[in-house]
Structures are given as C-alpha cells and as structure tokens.
Design a protein around this motif. Structure first.
Motif, PDB file in Angstrom:
ATOM      1  N   VAL A  30       2.079   8.985   8.079  1.00  0.00           N
ATOM      2  CA  VAL A  30       2.848   7.742   8.107  1.00  0.00           C
ATOM      3  C   VAL A  30       4.339   8.028   7.954  1.00  0.00           C
ATOM      4  N   GLU A  31       4.687   8.984   7.128  1.00  0.00           N
ATOM      5  CA  GLU A  31       6.099   9.359   6.972  1.00  0.00           C
ATOM      6  C   GLU A  31       6.673   9.811   8.314  1.00  0.00           C
ATOM      7  N   LEU A  32       5.908  10.566   9.079  1.00  0.00           N
ATOM      8  CA  LEU A  32       6.359  11.011  10.394  1.00  0.00           C
ATOM      9  C   LEU A  32       6.388   9.859  11.404  1.00  0.00           C
ATOM     10  N   SER A  33       5.489   8.888  11.237  1.00  0.00           N
ATOM     11  CA  SER A  33       5.378   7.787  12.193  1.00  0.00           C
ATOM     12  C   SER A  33       6.429   6.702  12.004  1.00  0.00           C
ATOM     13  N   ILE A  34       6.604   6.253  10.758  1.00  0.00           N
ATOM     14  CA  ILE A  34       7.490   5.100  10.525  1.00  0.00           C
ATOM     15  C   ILE A  34       8.727   5.425   9.700  1.00  0.00           C
ATOM     16  N   GLY A  35       8.773   6.618   9.141  1.00  0.00           N
ATOM     17  CA  GLY A  35       9.916   6.968   8.306  1.00  0.00           C
ATOM     18  C   GLY A  35       9.596   6.855   6.831  1.00  0.00           C
ATOM     19  N   ASN A  36      10.565   6.488   6.043  1.00  0.00           N
ATOM     20  CA  ASN A  36      10.501   6.529   4.593  1.00  0.00           C
ATOM     21  C   ASN A  36       9.396   5.622   4.009  1.00  0.00           C
ATOM     22  N   ARG A  43       9.267  -2.524   0.129  1.00  0.00           N
ATOM     23  CA  ARG A  43       9.464  -3.770   0.889  1.00  0.00           C
ATOM     24  C   ARG A  43       8.172  -4.564   1.071  1.00  0.00           C
ATOM     25  N   ASN A  44       7.034  -3.933   0.831  1.00  0.00           N
ATOM     26  CA  ASN A  44       5.716  -4.546   1.023  1.00  0.00           C
ATOM     27  C   ASN A  44       4.881  -4.325  -0.242  1.00  0.00           C
ATOM     28  N   LYS A  45       5.268  -4.998  -1.298  1.00  0.00           N
ATOM     29  CA  LYS A  45       4.697  -4.748  -2.626  1.00  0.00           C
ATOM     30  C   LYS A  45       3.197  -5.005  -2.690  1.00  0.00           C
ATOM     31  N   LYS A  46       2.515  -4.107  -3.412  1.00  0.00           N
ATOM     32  CA  LYS A  46       1.083  -4.258  -3.649  1.00  0.00           C
ATOM     33  C   LYS A  46       0.870  -5.334  -4.709  1.00  0.00           C
ATOM     34  N   VAL A  47      -0.033  -6.278  -4.420  1.00  0.00           N
ATOM     35  CA  VAL A  47      -0.327  -7.384  -5.327  1.00  0.00           C
ATOM     36  C   VAL A  47      -1.566  -7.069  -6.173  1.00  0.00           C
ATOM     37  N   VAL A  48      -2.581  -6.516  -5.520  1.00  0.00           N
ATOM     38  CA  VAL A  48      -3.839  -6.200  -6.200  1.00  0.00           C
ATOM     39  C   VAL A  48      -4.552  -5.100  -5.419  1.00  0.00           C
ATOM     40  N   GLU A  49      -5.435  -4.376  -6.120  1.00  0.00           N
ATOM     41  CA  GLU A  49      -6.131  -3.267  -5.473  1.00  0.00           C
ATOM     42  C   GLU A  49      -7.540  -3.133  -6.027  1.00  0.00           C
ATOM     43  N   ILE A  50      -8.471  -2.786  -5.151  1.00  0.00           N
ATOM     44  CA  ILE A  50      -9.795  -2.320  -5.557  1.00  0.00           C
ATOM     45  C   ILE A  50      -9.807  -0.839  -5.210  1.00  0.00           C
ATOM     46  N   PRO A  51      -9.776   0.038  -6.213  1.00  0.00           N
ATOM     47  CA  PRO A  51      -9.722   1.475  -5.929  1.00  0.00           C
ATOM     48  C   PRO A  51     -10.985   1.972  -5.228  1.00  0.00           C
ATOM     49  N   PHE A  52     -10.853   3.089  -4.571  1.00  0.00           N
ATOM     50  CA  PHE A  52     -12.002   3.728  -3.926  1.00  0.00           C
ATOM     51  C   PHE A  52     -13.022   4.106  -4.990  1.00  0.00           C
ATOM     52  N   ASN A  53     -14.293   3.917  -4.669  1.00  0.00           N
ATOM     53  CA  ASN A  53     -15.354   4.485  -5.499  1.00  0.00           C
ATOM     54  C   ASN A  53     -16.501   4.906  -4.589  1.00  0.00           C
ATOM     55  N   SER A  54     -17.324   5.798  -5.086  1.00  0.00           N
ATOM     56  CA  SER A  54     -18.342   6.410  -4.237  1.00  0.00           C
ATOM     57  C   SER A  54     -19.460   5.458  -3.837  1.00  0.00           C
ATOM     58  N   SER A  55     -19.668   4.362  -4.562  1.00  0.00           N
ATOM     59  CA  SER A  55     -20.713   3.431  -4.137  1.00  0.00           C
ATOM     60  C   SER A  55     -20.210   2.492  -3.038  1.00  0.00           C
ATOM     61  N   GLN A  59     -11.516   1.531  -0.116  1.00  0.00           N
ATOM     62  CA  GLN A  59     -10.435   1.084  -0.988  1.00  0.00           C
ATOM     63  C   GLN A  59      -9.787  -0.107  -0.310  1.00  0.00           C
ATOM     64  N   VAL A  60      -9.434  -1.121  -1.092  1.00  0.00           N
ATOM     65  CA  VAL A  60      -8.812  -2.333  -0.556  1.00  0.00           C
ATOM     66  C   VAL A  60      -7.571  -2.639  -1.380  1.00  0.00           C
ATOM     67  N   SER A  61      -6.509  -3.049  -0.704  1.00  0.00           N
ATOM     68  CA  SER A  61      -5.340  -3.551  -1.424  1.00  0.00           C
ATOM     69  C   SER A  61      -4.756  -4.729  -0.651  1.00  0.00           C
ATOM     70  N   VAL A  62      -4.088  -5.606  -1.399  1.00  0.00           N
ATOM     71  CA  VAL A  62      -3.440  -6.782  -0.826  1.00  0.00           C
ATOM     72  C   VAL A  62      -1.949  -6.631  -1.092  1.00  0.00           C
ATOM     73  N   HIS A  63      -1.136  -6.904  -0.049  1.00  0.00           N
ATOM     74  CA  HIS A  63       0.309  -6.688  -0.135  1.00  0.00           C
ATOM     75  C   HIS A  63       1.084  -7.910   0.332  1.00  0.00           C
ATOM     76  N   GLU A  64       2.250  -8.087  -0.267  1.00  0.00           N
ATOM     77  CA  GLU A  64       3.241  -8.986   0.306  1.00  0.00           C
ATOM     78  C   GLU A  64       3.758  -8.310   1.568  1.00  0.00           C
ATOM     79  N   THR A  65       4.325  -9.090   2.486  1.00  0.00           N
ATOM     80  CA  THR A  65       4.915  -8.483   3.675  1.00  0.00           C
ATOM     81  C   THR A  65       6.419  -8.720   3.679  1.00  0.00           C
TER      82      THR A  65
END
Length: 138
Positions: A30-36, A43-55, A59-65
């Motif tokens: 992604v750094e190579l694709s879009i830059g920094n 600029r796209n803050k994470k609001v909430v996340e469900i971390p990865f787990n083996s079951s 992984q899911v996250s919700v972001h502001e745009t």
C-alpha cells in the motif's frame, strides 16, 4: 503493521516493520501504491475493530472517510478468501460494481485454489460503505 522508527530514508521494500509477515507485506504494498500510509490512516480514522482470530479467520474495522462530501463510515475486512467471499454480494471489475454471481464465485475459487496449491499466501479483501440511516456519525 507499522514501519519501525527511522526507516523513512530506506526504500519501502527495505524498511523494517512491526507486525507479522503478511501485515508487513500489505503495508509495503500500500505504501508503494498510494504513498504515505501513516498520513492516510490519520485522514481515515479507525472507529472500531474486530481483531483477527483463528476461529473467524478474518479481521474487520470501521473507519471514517476523508471525503468531505460523504459522511458514511466504511467497513473493511480482510482474511481467509472463502470467509470474505461468503459475505459479499458484489464484485468490482474494471471500476464497475457487478453482482457476484455463480460464475464469478467459481472463478474466484478456482484462482484461490490454484494459487494456494502453488504455496502462495492468499488473502481476501472487501469493503462496504455503511448506510448513514443505520450508522449515523458518532
């Protein structure tokens, strides 16, 4: 994953990261694709996340745009391709959203199985803009 401190002077692919191998590879891609990426995340803050787990195997996250014209949150998901595909109803092809029909599901599964059979690590990704009526800001 994040780049370790003091890595800015190095080419992206040579930078050391904090995070596992898959996450570090995604960060570099992604750094190579879009830059920094650090600025993009700010600029796209994470609001909430469900971390990865083996079951779950995802992984899911919700972001502001960062879009001033769009108040919706965006949900992003990554994980085992079959887990991602099971939750999708559309696919983006040549910039156009289309129904994810039986033919495309079969093509996806064939590609996934072929790459996995070659020993490649295969991940699935999806995104979904949450309707503001159901998910208002705040």
């Amino acid at each position: 994953a994040e780049f370790k401190q003091g890595q800015d002077a190095f080419p992206v692919l040579k930078r050391e990261c904090n995070g596992d191998a898959s996450e570090s590879a995604l960060l570099k891609c992604v750094e190579l694709s879009i830059g920094n990426v650090k600025e993009f995340r700010a600029r796209n803050k994470k609001v909430v996340e469900i971390p990865f787990n083996s079951s779950n195997k995802y992984q899911v996250s919700v972001h502001e745009t960062e879009s001033a014209d769009d108040d919706r949150y965006v949900l992003v998901m990554k994980g085992a391709p079959e887990r991602i595909l099971d939750r999708c109803s559309t696919i983006l092809l040549d910039g156009e959203e289309r129904e994810l029909d039986t033919e495309w599901r079969e093509k996806f599964n064939n590609a996934y199985m072929e790459l996995g059979g070659l020993g490649e690590r295969v991940l699935g990704f999806c995104d979904y803009f949450l309707p503001t009526e159901q998910f208002p800001k705040g």
